[in-house]
Design a protein around this motif. Structure first.
Motif, mmCIF file in Angstrom:
data_model
loop_
_atom_site.group_PDB
_atom_site.id
_atom_site.type_symbol
_atom_site.label_atom_id
_atom_site.label_comp_id
_atom_site.label_asym_id
_atom_site.label_seq_id
_atom_site.Cartn_x
_atom_site.Cartn_y
_atom_site.Cartn_z
ATOM 1 N N VAL A 143 16.039 -101.567 -1.501
ATOM 2 C CA VAL A 143 15.357 -101.802 -2.779
ATOM 3 C C VAL A 143 14.683 -103.172 -2.812
ATOM 4 O O VAL A 143 13.806 -103.407 -3.633
ATOM 5 N N THR A 144 15.070 -104.050 -1.899
ATOM 6 C CA THR A 144 14.427 -105.356 -1.819
ATOM 7 C C THR A 144 13.066 -105.283 -1.123
ATOM 8 O O THR A 144 12.177 -106.091 -1.410
ATOM 9 N N LEU A 145 12.881 -104.310 -0.249
ATOM 10 C CA LEU A 145 11.625 -104.213 0.512
ATOM 11 C C LEU A 145 10.371 -104.190 -0.360
ATOM 12 O O LEU A 145 9.440 -104.961 -0.111
ATOM 13 N N PRO A 146 10.290 -103.340 -1.397
ATOM 14 C CA PRO A 146 9.069 -103.365 -2.205
ATOM 15 C C PRO A 146 8.862 -104.699 -2.915
ATOM 16 O O PRO A 146 7.727 -105.138 -3.109
ATOM 17 N N VAL A 147 9.948 -105.346 -3.269
ATOM 18 C CA VAL A 147 9.849 -106.661 -3.913
ATOM 19 C C VAL A 147 9.243 -107.662 -2.943
ATOM 20 O O VAL A 147 8.353 -108.442 -3.313
ATOM 21 N N LEU A 148 9.687 -107.650 -1.707
ATOM 22 C CA LEU A 148 9.169 -108.577 -0.701
ATOM 23 C C LEU A 148 7.700 -108.312 -0.388
ATOM 24 O O LEU A 148 6.956 -109.234 -0.066
ATOM 25 N N VAL A 149 7.291 -107.060 -0.500
ATOM 26 C CA VAL A 149 5.896 -106.708 -0.247
ATOM 27 C C VAL A 149 5.007 -107.084 -1.435
ATOM 28 O O VAL A 149 3.909 -107.612 -1.257
ATOM 29 N N LEU A 150 5.481 -106.826 -2.644
ATOM 30 C CA LEU A 150 4.634 -106.982 -3.832
ATOM 31 C C LEU A 150 4.654 -108.378 -4.445
ATOM 32 O O LEU A 150 3.687 -108.769 -5.105
ATOM 33 N N TYR A 151 5.749 -109.091 -4.282
ATOM 34 C CA TYR A 151 5.861 -110.421 -4.878
ATOM 35 C C TYR A 151 5.720 -111.494 -3.804
ATOM 36 O O TYR A 151 5.964 -111.254 -2.626
ATOM 37 N N ASP A 152 5.380 -112.680 -4.249
ATOM 38 C CA ASP A 152 5.409 -113.846 -3.366
ATOM 39 C C ASP A 152 6.090 -114.974 -4.133
ATOM 40 O O ASP A 152 6.613 -114.767 -5.214
ATOM 41 N N GLY A 153 6.102 -116.139 -3.556
ATOM 42 C CA GLY A 153 6.630 -117.316 -4.244
ATOM 43 C C GLY A 153 8.092 -117.217 -4.608
ATOM 44 O O GLY A 153 8.921 -116.736 -3.824
ATOM 45 N N LEU A 154 8.404 -117.661 -5.811
ATOM 46 C CA LEU A 154 9.796 -117.789 -6.261
ATOM 47 C C LEU A 154 10.533 -116.451 -6.259
ATOM 48 O O LEU A 154 11.683 -116.374 -5.814
ATOM 49 N N VAL A 155 9.906 -115.409 -6.763
ATOM 50 C CA VAL A 155 10.582 -114.102 -6.820
ATOM 51 C C VAL A 155 10.956 -113.649 -5.415
ATOM 52 O O VAL A 155 12.092 -113.238 -5.162
ATOM 53 N N ARG A 156 10.025 -113.739 -4.492
ATOM 54 C CA ARG A 156 10.300 -113.344 -3.109
ATOM 55 C C ARG A 156 11.420 -114.202 -2.519
ATOM 56 O O ARG A 156 12.336 -113.683 -1.866
ATOM 57 N N ASN A 157 11.374 -115.510 -2.735
ATOM 58 C CA ASN A 157 12.396 -116.406 -2.181
ATOM 59 C C ASN A 157 13.778 -116.144 -2.766
ATOM 60 O O ASN A 157 14.781 -116.183 -2.046
ATOM 61 N N VAL A 158 13.841 -115.861 -4.058
ATOM 62 C CA VAL A 158 15.129 -115.540 -4.687
ATOM 63 C C VAL A 158 15.692 -114.261 -4.084
ATOM 64 O O VAL A 158 16.890 -114.173 -3.796
ATOM 65 N N MET A 159 14.848 -113.279 -3.859
ATOM 66 C CA MET A 159 15.326 -112.019 -3.295
ATOM 67 C C MET A 159 15.737 -112.169 -1.832
ATOM 68 O O MET A 159 16.694 -111.531 -1.389
ATOM 69 N N LEU A 160 15.038 -113.006 -1.094
ATOM 70 C CA LEU A 160 15.468 -113.289 0.284
ATOM 71 C C LEU A 160 16.831 -113.974 0.294
ATOM 72 O O LEU A 160 17.695 -113.642 1.114
ATOM 73 N N LEU A 161 17.024 -114.927 -0.616
ATOM 74 C CA LEU A 161 18.322 -115.590 -0.728
ATOM 75 C C LEU A 161 19.410 -114.586 -1.102
ATOM 76 O O LEU A 161 20.508 -114.604 -0.539
ATOM 77 N N ALA A 162 19.109 -113.694 -2.031
ATOM 78 C CA ALA A 162 20.076 -112.664 -2.425
ATOM 79 C C ALA A 162 20.425 -111.765 -1.236
ATOM 80 O O ALA A 162 21.583 -111.368 -1.074
ATOM 81 N N LEU A 163 19.459 -111.484 -0.402
ATOM 82 C CA LEU A 163 19.708 -110.663 0.788
ATOM 83 C C LEU A 163 20.639 -111.391 1.758
ATOM 84 O O LEU A 163 21.580 -110.800 2.295
ATOM 85 N N VAL A 164 20.420 -112.678 1.957
ATOM 86 C CA VAL A 164 21.295 -113.474 2.830
ATOM 87 C C VAL A 164 22.713 -113.506 2.250
ATOM 88 O O VAL A 164 23.702 -113.305 2.971
ATOM 89 N N ILE A 165 22.831 -113.738 0.948
ATOM 90 C CA ILE A 165 24.145 -113.752 0.292
ATOM 91 C C ILE A 165 24.830 -112.402 0.471
ATOM 92 O O ILE A 165 26.038 -112.331 0.739
ATOM 93 N N SER A 166 24.071 -111.335 0.367
ATOM 94 C CA SER A 166 24.630 -109.992 0.519
ATOM 95 C C SER A 166 25.161 -109.749 1.926
ATOM 96 O O SER A 166 26.212 -109.127 2.100
#
Length: 185
Positions: A143-166
């Protein structure tokens, strides 16, 4: 499900705004993320998956808020809609996971989430065997993949961090109960 998975589901739902109303994409993502993680604040009240989880009643707020956002789009209406949708979907998806217990892989609880309208607990479906299970991580990543494709900047970075935490949480999840103080369990 992991709280990060709930958050990722919310932000993935909000990603539709990037395509249809990009001026509201940031507020939708932030509101969806906050709404999606909000229900788990009831952990601190000792009533986890009951006090702030509304798998049925939540729709009474989420659906009219969504209609409001569609008919009169604004920062407030879009924010309210995605916060409510995130919180409601969180409560609903908790039933897809394990029971409310410290070691959910042991399957000792038949309580997934409380349905206030029914006055009873909804049983766990265990499609996601427990929070931090490998399939939980796969869902979070998916579910993070579409976010990484569609968003950039802060939203993308927060989701990447959430993926690492996961990934870290999934790696250590089964060892965590042994490190949890008795008063917290």
């Amino acid at each position: 499900m992991m709280n990060t998975t709930h958050g990722a589901i919310g932000v993935a739902m909000a990603s539709v705004t990037v395509l249809v109303a990009p001026e509201f994409a940031a507020v939708a993502a932030v509101a969806a993320l906050l709404g999606s993680v909000f229900p788990d604040l009831d952990l601190f009240f000792g009533t986890h998956r009951k006090t702030l989880h509304f798998p049925i009643v939540g729709w009474v707020v989420a659906l009219p808020a969504t209609v409001w956002a569609v008919l009169a789009p604004s920062v407030e209406s879009v924010g309210a809609a995605f916060f409510a949708l995130g919180a409601t979907v969180h409560a609903v998806t908790d039933a897809a996971g394990a029971g409310h217990e410290l070691r959910p892989w042991e399957r000792t609880s038949q309580r997934a989430v409380y349905a206030h309208v029914l006055g009873r607990w909804i049983a766990p479906r265990r499609w996601i065997r427990y929070d931090g299970a490998p399939e939980d991580l796969v869902l979070m990543g998916g579910v993070t993949l579409p976010v990484l494709v569609l968003y950039d900047g802060l939203v993308r970075n927060v989701m990447l961090l959430a993926l690492v935490i996961s990934v870290v949480y999934t790696t250590y999840r089964k060892r965590m109960p042994d490190l949890t103080p008795d008063w917290l369990g």
